[in-house]
Design a protein around this motif. Structure first.
Motif, PDB file in Angstrom:
ATOM      1  N   ARG A  58     -36.409 -15.481 -52.067  1.00  0.00           N
ATOM      2  CA  ARG A  58     -36.464 -14.846 -52.841  1.00  0.00           C
ATOM      3  C   ARG A  58     -37.660 -14.744 -54.743  1.00  0.00           C
ATOM      4  N   THR A 109     -38.814 -10.103 -49.223  1.00  0.00           N
ATOM      5  CA  THR A 109     -38.182  -8.560 -49.922  1.00  0.00           C
ATOM      6  C   THR A 109     -38.448  -8.943 -51.233  1.00  0.00           C
ATOM      7  N   SER A 110     -38.376 -10.220 -51.859  1.00  0.00           N
ATOM      8  CA  SER A 110     -38.231 -10.171 -53.080  1.00  0.00           C
ATOM      9  C   SER A 110     -39.175  -9.210 -53.903  1.00  0.00           C
ATOM     10  N   PRO A 111     -38.327  -8.753 -55.355  1.00  0.00           N
ATOM     11  CA  PRO A 111     -38.873  -7.410 -56.319  1.00  0.00           C
ATOM     12  C   PRO A 111     -39.701  -7.869 -56.767  1.00  0.00           C
ATOM     13  N   LYS A 112     -40.981  -7.693 -57.797  1.00  0.00           N
ATOM     14  CA  LYS A 112     -41.435  -7.798 -58.967  1.00  0.00           C
ATOM     15  C   LYS A 112     -40.594  -7.666 -59.693  1.00  0.00           C
ATOM     16  N   SER A 113     -39.746  -6.799 -59.912  1.00  0.00           N
ATOM     17  CA  SER A 113     -38.678  -5.994 -61.047  1.00  0.00           C
ATOM     18  C   SER A 113     -37.497  -7.774 -61.173  1.00  0.00           C
TER      19      SER A 113
END
Length: 352
Positions: free
Chosen positions: A246, A340-344
């Protein structure tokens, strides 16, 4: 102008011959739930044969075990040991708190489950002098105690497990993108405002990237070894590598041009295996030629299986049997975390 010139700290500022003139050293250690390894890690620090003054600053997170009591015993037994609070429990916050409290010229980062080998600090200080680097580091030498940990140690020190990373598998000395842990000239940490506390993982890589961008030399040497104790079970190992994946994606988003095949290999493997399996399953009901998709998962399984046999030669049967599962867990956890690493996930807290 590089960081050495900008700070006025020349390569000769870290002396090597006169014991009286060796620089003072602060070892900083972030700890959280480290009752199993903390006392041993501290012993390997305080027992270093170093001619100059050494202190150990332990940043205590909100542990749920006996870590705090062990740290208190260490402070009572040796005046060189101090503690500072780290209420958040986050590693970069702990490191910054310890750096702020540290008194000395050289800052050595060590983890609560890392064991410095004899002569580590003396060798690192010598390398700072000889190379003009602002941060030096070496090999993360994974070494397990249990059968499962020994399987993880093999995976973490093999190219099959971690690619061609010198800080895991060794290699020639020289400039590097990053190093394991690190031994820093203190002023470089001050200049770059320490660790970016928004990077819960990969904070070492991110700091070293900023240092290199400013002209500082990060130096790898196989002379430096730190014994690393791997995660004790499959669940904790999967979580560790999921977080690695992530946060590697965060690094690539925030620092352009940092992508490499080594970092892209796990997510590509995940995609290939998942997509290939789905196509193969579809072939069972509709289009027969889609069975070619099974080549991806079968090929991956064969590669990991045969590679495990090669990497684990001479090991106990239990270690050899666990190694394929350990490798697959590392690859798929890292790859899935990356995908699946979110930008948030990232919100910069770094002072400019």
């Amino acid at each position: 102008m590089d960081d050495n010139a900008a700070s006025g700290y020349s390569a000769t500022s870290v002396p090597s011959a006169d014991p009286v003139s060796w620089p003072t050293v602060s070892v900083i250690m972030p700890v959280l739930n480290e009752e199993r390894h903390l006392a041993d890690a501290a012993r390997h620090i305080l027992g270093q044969e170093y001619p100059g003054e050494i202190e150990l600053v332990i940043a205590l997170g909100p542990s749920r075990d006996h870590t705090d009591a062990i740290a208190a015993d260490l402070c009572a037994a040796d005046p060189r040991v101090r503690t500072v609070p780290n209420p958040s429990g986050k590693t970069p916050a702990a490191l910054n708190a310890a750096i702020t409290a540290a008194r000395h010229e050289i800052v050595v980062r060590v983890d609560g489950h890392g064991l410095l080998t004899p002569g580590y600090i003396r060798t690192a200080v010598r390398l700072l002098r000889e190379t003009g680097a602002v941060n030096v580091g070496g090999v993360m030498h994974a070494e397990g105690v249990t059968v499962f940990e020994r399987s993880v140690a093999i995976a973490m020190t093999s190219k099959l497990g971690v690619g061609n990373a010198r800080n895991h598998t060794g290699g020639e000395a020289g400039g590097a993108e990053t190093v394991y842990l690190g031994v820093f000239r203190r002023e470089i940490l001050t200049k770059h405002h320490g660790y970016n506390e928004a990077f819960i993982r990969a904070q070492d890589w991110e700091l070293n990237h900023r240092i290199r961008e400013a002209g500082g030399l990060i130096y790898f040497s196989p002379e430096l070894h730190v014994t690393y104790r791997p995660r004790p079970n499959l669940g904790k190992l999967a979580r560790q590598y999921f977080e690695y994946g992530r946060w590697r994606r965060v690094v690539m988003r925030t620092h352009s041009g940092t992508a490499s095949l080594r970092y892209l290999a796990p997510p590509l493997a995940v995609l290939a295996v998942v997509l290939g399996t789905l196509l193969g399953l579809v072939s069972l009901f509709t289009v027969p030629w889609l069975a070619i998709g099974f080549a991806a998962p079968v090929g991956y399984a064969l590669g990991v299986g045969l590679g495990s046999l090669r990497e684990s030669r001479g090991q106990a049967t239990g270690v050899r049997l666990r190694l394929p599962l350990v490798l697959a867990t590392m690859h798929f956890s890292w790859g899935w975390g990356f995908l699946t690493s979110p930008k948030s996930l990232y919100r910069s807290t770094l002072v400019s």
